[in-house]
Write a protein that holds these residues in place. Structure first.
Motif, PDB file in Angstrom:
ATOM      1  N   ASP A 173     -46.096  13.956  34.881  1.00  0.00           N
ATOM      2  CA  ASP A 173     -45.572  15.013  35.747  1.00  0.00           C
ATOM      3  C   ASP A 173     -44.831  16.082  34.944  1.00  0.00           C
ATOM      4  O   ASP A 173     -43.678  15.916  34.554  1.00  0.00           O
ATOM      5  CB  ASP A 173     -44.634  14.377  36.783  1.00  0.00           C
ATOM      6  N   PHE A 174     -45.532  17.201  34.707  1.00  0.00           N
ATOM      7  CA  PHE A 174     -44.947  18.326  33.980  1.00  0.00           C
ATOM      8  C   PHE A 174     -44.440  19.406  34.950  1.00  0.00           C
ATOM      9  O   PHE A 174     -44.182  20.529  34.532  1.00  0.00           O
ATOM     10  CB  PHE A 174     -45.999  18.998  33.087  1.00  0.00           C
ATOM     11  N   ARG A 175     -44.364  19.097  36.266  1.00  0.00           N
ATOM     12  CA  ARG A 175     -44.038  20.172  37.214  1.00  0.00           C
ATOM     13  C   ARG A 175     -42.647  20.725  37.007  1.00  0.00           C
ATOM     14  O   ARG A 175     -42.422  21.929  37.075  1.00  0.00           O
ATOM     15  CB  ARG A 175     -44.181  19.684  38.666  1.00  0.00           C
ATOM     16  N   SER A 176     -41.691  19.822  36.796  1.00  0.00           N
ATOM     17  CA  SER A 176     -40.308  20.281  36.649  1.00  0.00           C
ATOM     18  C   SER A 176     -39.443  19.148  36.114  1.00  0.00           C
ATOM     19  O   SER A 176     -39.812  17.968  36.239  1.00  0.00           O
ATOM     20  CB  SER A 176     -39.749  20.735  38.007  1.00  0.00           C
ATOM     21  N   ASP A 177     -38.291  19.501  35.560  1.00  0.00           N
ATOM     22  CA  ASP A 177     -37.325  18.464  35.176  1.00  0.00           C
ATOM     23  C   ASP A 177     -36.560  17.967  36.403  1.00  0.00           C
ATOM     24  O   ASP A 177     -35.796  17.001  36.330  1.00  0.00           O
ATOM     25  CB  ASP A 177     -36.356  18.977  34.095  1.00  0.00           C
ATOM     26  N   THR A 178     -36.793  18.605  37.553  1.00  0.00           N
ATOM     27  CA  THR A 178     -36.170  18.115  38.792  1.00  0.00           C
ATOM     28  C   THR A 178     -36.780  16.779  39.232  1.00  0.00           C
ATOM     29  O   THR A 178     -36.216  16.097  40.084  1.00  0.00           O
ATOM     30  CB  THR A 178     -36.366  19.111  39.957  1.00  0.00           C
ATOM     31  N   VAL A 179     -37.932  16.417  38.656  1.00  0.00           N
ATOM     32  CA  VAL A 179     -38.603  15.174  39.094  1.00  0.00           C
ATOM     33  C   VAL A 179     -37.992  13.942  38.437  1.00  0.00           C
ATOM     34  O   VAL A 179     -38.347  12.816  38.797  1.00  0.00           O
ATOM     35  CB  VAL A 179     -40.133  15.207  38.813  1.00  0.00           C
ATOM     36  N   THR A 180     -37.081  14.124  37.514  1.00  0.00           N
ATOM     37  CA  THR A 180     -36.476  12.979  36.817  1.00  0.00           C
ATOM     38  C   THR A 180     -35.754  12.066  37.807  1.00  0.00           C
ATOM     39  O   THR A 180     -35.011  12.530  38.679  1.00  0.00           O
ATOM     40  CB  THR A 180     -35.462  13.448  35.760  1.00  0.00           C
ATOM     41  N   LYS A 181     -35.975  10.768  37.624  1.00  0.00           N
ATOM     42  CA  LYS A 181     -35.318   9.770  38.480  1.00  0.00           C
ATOM     43  C   LYS A 181     -33.985   9.374  37.842  1.00  0.00           C
ATOM     44  O   LYS A 181     -33.815   9.499  36.625  1.00  0.00           O
ATOM     45  CB  LYS A 181     -36.209   8.521  38.577  1.00  0.00           C
ATOM     46  N   PRO A 182     -33.040   8.854  38.650  1.00  0.00           N
ATOM     47  CA  PRO A 182     -31.776   8.404  38.055  1.00  0.00           C
ATOM     48  C   PRO A 182     -32.022   7.313  36.999  1.00  0.00           C
ATOM     49  O   PRO A 182     -32.916   6.495  37.157  1.00  0.00           O
ATOM     50  CB  PRO A 182     -30.995   7.842  39.251  1.00  0.00           C
ATOM     51  N   THR A 183     -31.228   7.338  35.938  1.00  0.00           N
ATOM     52  CA  THR A 183     -31.386   6.348  34.861  1.00  0.00           C
ATOM     53  C   THR A 183     -30.823   4.995  35.321  1.00  0.00           C
ATOM     54  O   THR A 183     -30.100   4.925  36.329  1.00  0.00           O
ATOM     55  CB  THR A 183     -30.595   6.787  33.622  1.00  0.00           C
ATOM     56  N   GLN A 184     -31.093   3.961  34.531  1.00  0.00           N
ATOM     57  CA  GLN A 184     -30.544   2.639  34.807  1.00  0.00           C
ATOM     58  C   GLN A 184     -29.015   2.700  34.837  1.00  0.00           C
ATOM     59  O   GLN A 184     -28.367   2.123  35.704  1.00  0.00           O
ATOM     60  CB  GLN A 184     -31.037   1.678  33.707  1.00  0.00           C
ATOM     61  N   GLY A 185     -28.456   3.443  33.881  1.00  0.00           N
ATOM     62  CA  GLY A 185     -26.996   3.602  33.811  1.00  0.00           C
ATOM     63  C   GLY A 185     -26.449   4.220  35.096  1.00  0.00           C
ATOM     64  O   GLY A 185     -25.360   3.862  35.568  1.00  0.00           O
ATOM     65  N   MET A 186     -27.194   5.141  35.678  1.00  0.00           N
ATOM     66  CA  MET A 186     -26.760   5.779  36.933  1.00  0.00           C
ATOM     67  C   MET A 186     -26.773   4.770  38.073  1.00  0.00           C
ATOM     68  O   MET A 186     -25.844   4.710  38.886  1.00  0.00           O
ATOM     69  CB  MET A 186     -27.667   6.972  37.268  1.00  0.00           C
ATOM     70  N   MET A 187     -27.830   3.952  38.123  1.00  0.00           N
ATOM     71  CA  MET A 187     -27.915   2.965  39.203  1.00  0.00           C
ATOM     72  C   MET A 187     -26.737   1.988  39.111  1.00  0.00           C
ATOM     73  O   MET A 187     -26.157   1.599  40.128  1.00  0.00           O
ATOM     74  CB  MET A 187     -29.252   2.202  39.147  1.00  0.00           C
ATOM     75  N   GLU A 188     -26.369   1.629  37.885  1.00  0.00           N
ATOM     76  CA  GLU A 188     -25.209   0.741  37.685  1.00  0.00           C
ATOM     77  C   GLU A 188     -23.926   1.448  38.119  1.00  0.00           C
ATOM     78  O   GLU A 188     -23.062   0.870  38.790  1.00  0.00           O
ATOM     79  CB  GLU A 188     -25.092   0.362  36.197  1.00  0.00           C
TER      80      GLU A 188
END
Ligand code: TLP
Length: 346
Positions: free
Chosen positions: A5-20
């Motif tokens: 997915d090269f559409r946008s950097d908005t597609v990034t999912k939260p990292t593992q660190g964020m979920m913690e």
């Protein structure tokens, strides 16, 4: 299919660190100012930007709109560059909600000439509106993530001060600019009365942007955020991700920039595609289609069939954005699939 997915950097999912971080975040009602995690994020953002205060807002669009509304009164004018996000992609909120007239200047690669700004500022005349604000986008999305030169910002800042006109930065990708220039974000932000930057783009947060400025600005911004429906309650759930974004993610943006440079070099060798390599400053590339019979719409469709997502940019270009959720192997595979696609389209 494994999608690249090269559409946008908005597609990034939260990292593992964020979920913690979400799991452990102390929470409260932020409309009462009671959410310790939001308060921590706002203090951190203000400190990083070396400004008095910060405000957590749901989106970059809302952050920009609030800044327009705090700085300028209805009936005034805001100076913007022709291909700026505020002018093109924020649903005319400046006109409809803030009641501002846009005064558009032609830039070169998104960079406005300070002399043009000087001339664009309205002098006192019974017929004229008042220039209420100048806004600058950095990095510049439509220009392909190009960074505004610091000398230029300094010159525009001087003009703004001389004319007592506030200066706002749409710094949705400010951290990419800072990494590209190898300076602290505050070194860019220091020229501005207010700065909006996004946590939810290359910094990988699921939601959220920050607005920073002096105490008076943020006090008014907080009230307008409430008016616009952006007063959030236990917002610490998402602010916890924002803290991770600010602490951990800026250092890895350089990887995205290297990937963008790699993609640019590789695509520029493919017949029918052209990339202006010297214009790849950060994580966005505009890829021009040099084949008469091929439109961006057709190319985007064909790429999608192969599992590569990109956005068209006008009729004869596509935009590719590199980000944290694309590793080197995926980037290389993406390039190979684009090559395959171009061969098939011959
Ligand atoms: N940009 C998005 C799209 O809206 C085009 C993208 O995928 O690049 N300023 C700039 C310079 C932006 O690029 C964007 C989003 C915003 C503001 C608005 O941010 P959000 O999406 O959080 O409202």
């Amino acid at each position: 299919m494994n999608i690249i997915d090269f559409r946008s950097d908005t597609v990034t999912k939260p990292t593992q660190g964020m979920m913690e971080a979400i799991k452990h975040a102390p929470l409260g009602d932020d409309v009462y100012g009671d959410d310790p995690t939001v308060n921590r994020l706002e203090q951190l953002a203000a400190k990083i930007m070396n400004k008095e205060r910060a405000l957590f807002v749901p989106t970059g669009t809302m952050g920009n709109l609030i800044a327009l509304m705090v700085h300028a009164k209805p009936g005034e004018e805001v100076i913007l560059e022709r291909s700026s996000h505020i002018f093109l992609y924020e649903v005319a909120g400046a006109a409809r909600v803030a009641g501002l007239q846009t005064h558009i200047l032609e830039g070169v690669d998104g960079v406005m000439d300070p002399e043009d700004i000087k001339k664009g500022i309205r002098r006192e005349d019974i017929h004229f509106p008042t220039t209420g604000l100048i806004a600058i986008e950095n990095t510049h999305n439509m220009a392909g993530g190009m960074v505004q030169p610091l000398e230029n910002l300094a010159a525009i800042c001087e003009i703004a001060i001389e004319n007592r006109i506030p200066l706002h930065m749409d710094g949705a990708r400010l951290f990419n600019a800072a990494v590209a220039l190898n300076v602290d974000p505050s070194e860019i932000g220091k020229y501005f009365d207010s700065v909006m930057f996004c946590l939810s783009k290359g910094l990988s947060s699921p939601v959220g942007s920050m607005l920073v400025g002096n105490e008076e600005f943020i006090k008014k911004a907080r009230k307008l955020r409430k008016m616009l429906g952006g007063g959030m309650r236990q917002a610490g759930v998402i602010a916890a991700c924002g803290i991770e974004s600010l602490v951990k993610m800026p250092d890895q943006l350089i990887v995205d920039h290297k990937h963008a440079a790699y993609v640019g070099e590789a695509l520029n060798q493919i017949e029918g595609l052209r990339v202006e390599l010297e214009k790849i400053h950060t994580n966005i590339l505009n890829v021009f289609i040099d084949k008469e019979t091929l439109s961006s719409g057709t190319l985007v469709e064909k790429l999608k069939e192969k599992g590569v997502l990109a956005n068209p940019r006008g009729e004869k270009a596509i935009r590719l954005v590199t980000h944290h959720d694309l590793n080197k192997e995926q980037v290389v595979r993406g390039v190979n699939l684009i090559n395959e696609c171009m061969l098939e389209l011959r």
